[in-house]
Motif scaffolding. Structure first.
Motif, PDB file in Angstrom:
ATOM      1  N   TYR A 209       6.092 -10.912  25.818  1.00 28.68           N
ATOM      2  CA  TYR A 209       5.862 -10.376  24.703  1.00 28.68           C
ATOM      3  C   TYR A 209       6.146  -8.780  25.229  1.00 28.68           C
ATOM      4  CZ  TYR A 209       1.310  -8.313  25.583  1.00 28.68           C
ATOM      5  OH  TYR A 209       0.397  -7.794  26.137  1.00 28.68           O
ATOM      6  N   VAL A 210       5.772  -8.406  26.301  1.00 25.86           N
ATOM      7  CA  VAL A 210       5.966  -6.969  26.724  1.00 25.86           C
ATOM      8  C   VAL A 210       7.258  -6.712  26.936  1.00 25.86           C
ATOM      9  CG1 VAL A 210       5.752  -5.302  28.712  1.00 25.86           C
ATOM     10  CG2 VAL A 210       3.844  -7.050  27.959  1.00 25.86           C
ATOM     11  N   ARG A 211       8.227  -7.668  27.578  1.00 26.72           N
ATOM     12  CA  ARG A 211       9.583  -7.574  28.043  1.00 26.72           C
ATOM     13  C   ARG A 211      10.585  -7.590  26.235  1.00 26.72           C
ATOM     14  NH1 ARG A 211      12.858  -7.837  32.062  1.00 26.72           N
ATOM     15  NH2 ARG A 211      11.075  -8.744  33.504  1.00 26.72           N
ATOM     16  N   TYR A 212       9.945  -8.288  25.612  1.00 24.81           N
ATOM     17  CA  TYR A 212      10.712  -8.320  24.287  1.00 24.81           C
ATOM     18  C   TYR A 212      10.905  -6.973  23.500  1.00 24.81           C
ATOM     19  CZ  TYR A 212      12.156  -9.480  19.489  1.00 24.81           C
ATOM     20  OH  TYR A 212      12.545  -9.594  18.241  1.00 24.81           O
ATOM     21  N   TYR A 213       9.718  -6.490  23.478  1.00 24.96           N
ATOM     22  CA  TYR A 213       9.297  -5.068  22.653  1.00 24.96           C
ATOM     23  C   TYR A 213       9.763  -3.970  23.429  1.00 24.96           C
ATOM     24  CZ  TYR A 213       7.330  -7.913  18.693  1.00 24.96           C
ATOM     25  OH  TYR A 213       7.120  -8.623  17.998  1.00 24.96           O
ATOM     26  N   ARG A 214       9.820  -3.898  24.868  1.00 24.96           N
ATOM     27  CA  ARG A 214      10.009  -2.880  25.693  1.00 24.96           C
ATOM     28  C   ARG A 214      11.327  -1.990  24.983  1.00 24.96           C
ATOM     29  NH1 ARG A 214      11.241  -3.048  32.042  1.00 24.96           N
ATOM     30  NH2 ARG A 214      12.951  -4.438  31.313  1.00 24.96           N
ATOM     31  N   ASP A 215      12.340  -2.699  24.908  1.00 24.83           N
ATOM     32  CA  ASP A 215      13.437  -2.087  24.505  1.00 24.83           C
ATOM     33  C   ASP A 215      13.429  -1.192  23.263  1.00 24.83           C
ATOM     34  OD1 ASP A 215      14.858  -2.720  26.674  1.00 24.83           O
ATOM     35  OD2 ASP A 215      15.987  -4.402  25.950  1.00 24.83           O
ATOM     36  N   PHE A 216      12.587  -2.048  22.221  1.00 24.49           N
ATOM     37  CA  PHE A 216      12.433  -0.995  20.872  1.00 24.49           C
ATOM     38  C   PHE A 216      11.438   0.173  21.162  1.00 24.49           C
ATOM     39  CE2 PHE A 216      13.038  -5.579  19.716  1.00 24.49           C
ATOM     40  CZ  PHE A 216      13.939  -5.408  18.791  1.00 24.49           C
ATOM     41  N   VAL A 217      10.512   0.111  22.190  1.00 22.49           N
ATOM     42  CA  VAL A 217       9.897   1.172  22.643  1.00 22.49           C
ATOM     43  C   VAL A 217      10.583   2.350  22.974  1.00 22.49           C
ATOM     44  CG1 VAL A 217       7.620   2.107  23.745  1.00 22.49           C
ATOM     45  CG2 VAL A 217       7.573  -0.213  22.456  1.00 22.49           C
ATOM     46  N   LEU A 218      11.309   1.810  23.857  1.00 20.51           N
ATOM     47  CA  LEU A 218      12.182   3.070  24.684  1.00 20.51           C
ATOM     48  C   LEU A 218      13.058   3.636  23.689  1.00 20.51           C
ATOM     49  CD1 LEU A 218      13.270   0.973  27.878  1.00 20.51           C
ATOM     50  CD2 LEU A 218      11.620   3.119  27.824  1.00 20.51           C
ATOM     51  N   GLU A 219      13.561   2.897  22.971  1.00 25.35           N
ATOM     52  CA  GLU A 219      14.466   3.227  21.632  1.00 25.35           C
ATOM     53  C   GLU A 219      13.845   4.265  20.914  1.00 25.35           C
ATOM     54  OE1 GLU A 219      17.557   1.631  18.097  1.00 25.35           O
ATOM     55  OE2 GLU A 219      16.145   0.571  19.003  1.00 25.35           O
ATOM     56  N   LEU A 220      12.290   4.070  20.457  1.00 26.76           N
ATOM     57  CA  LEU A 220      11.656   4.867  19.634  1.00 26.76           C
ATOM     58  C   LEU A 220      11.284   6.165  20.302  1.00 26.76           C
ATOM     59  CD1 LEU A 220       9.574   5.459  17.234  1.00 26.76           C
ATOM     60  CD2 LEU A 220       7.885   4.690  18.855  1.00 26.76           C
ATOM     61  N   ASN A 221      11.029   6.039  21.640  1.00 22.52           N
ATOM     62  CA  ASN A 221      10.608   7.460  22.303  1.00 22.52           C
ATOM     63  C   ASN A 221      11.924   8.113  22.435  1.00 22.52           C
ATOM     64  OD1 ASN A 221       8.018   6.030  22.617  1.00 22.52           O
ATOM     65  ND2 ASN A 221       8.397   5.449  24.821  1.00 22.52           N
TER      66      ASN A 221
END
Length: 248
Positions: A209-221
């Motif tokens: 789940y960490v890997r799945y959402y990481r790109d979304f968090v990076l995009e938000l930041n």
């Protein structure tokens, strides 16, 4: 004896540096020091009760950490927040922190897809005497936000909005709530350091789940850093929280 202590310390460091560890501080001991020195002695009894209740839930990792709850309470009082919103409630620890910090006529529009989790914490919230401040809506937040944005009278009416929900929708939330928070108001996005995975190498052993959402968090930041409508401050509190102060 020294060798034994050294080995124990190395094991502790290795454990702490594992990607996905809850605390982002240098050591577990330092985090515990903050909790025991600053947080727990001042934690309101209802929040302690709800924190301990939530700890028994199988999804307890979803809860807001105690130090972040204290931080949110202080922030809300500093900005004199009165009309707020929370997207993502879980059992309501951050919601209770907000409700306790707001004046008696303060209001929180709280949204979550799972009412059962909210109802676990509701008796504690009711006992604390702050349930009247909460307008809970079960279901996805985006349709509610779309209705709010459609009415121009809602624009710029929220003092504070806290987002701790589905990371893949954070940018969708931002597009809407930036219209709803007032100029000078604050939006808080939780989990913006995402278990420390934002700096993990591509081959790091991340939980699924960490890997799945990481790109979304990076995009938000990246998007928040480039948004001229806000000033931002990313803090290593809890799992990382980014504060956005609307300036235009």
């Amino acid at each position: 004896m020294a060798e034994t202590n050294g080995a124990a310390q190395e094991t502790q460091v290795a454990k702490h540096q594992e990607v996905g560890h809850k605390s982002l501080l240098q050591s577990d001991a330092l985090y515990q020091y903050i909790l025991e020195t600053s947080v727990y002695p001042r934690e309101p009894e209802p929040m302690k009760e709800l924190r301990e209740l939530t700890a028994k839930h199988p999804w307890n990792l979803m809860t807001t950490s105690a130090d972040e709850g204290q931080f949110l309470s202080m922030l809300l009082k500093l900005i004199n927040a009165k009309n707020t919103m929370e997207i993502g409630v879980y059992t309501g620890y951050s919601l209770l922190a907000t409700a306790l910090a707001l004046p008696d006529d303060g209001k929180i529009l709280a949204m979550d897809i799972n009412k059962e989790n909210y109802e676990l914490g509701l008796p504690v919230i009711q006992k604390a005497g702050v349930a009247h401040k909460i307008d809970f809506r079960e279901g996805p937040a985006l349709p509610v936000l779309d209705i709010l944005v459609e009415d121009k009278n809602n624009h710029g009416t929220y003092d504070f909005i806290f987002v701790d929900a589905d990371k893949d929708n954070y940018l969708n939330y931002h597009k809407r709530i930036i219209e709803l928070v007032k100029v000078g108001g604050v939006i808080g996005y939780d989990n913006t350091l995402w278990n420390g995975s934002v700096v993990a190498p591509p081959d790091a052993p991340l939980r699924k789940y960490v890997r799945y959402y990481r790109d979304f968090v990076l995009e938000l930041n990246k998007a928040l850093a480039a948004d001229p409508r806000i000033e931002i401050c990313m803090l290593p509190v809890g799992d990382g929280i980014t504060l956005c102060r609307r300036i235009s």
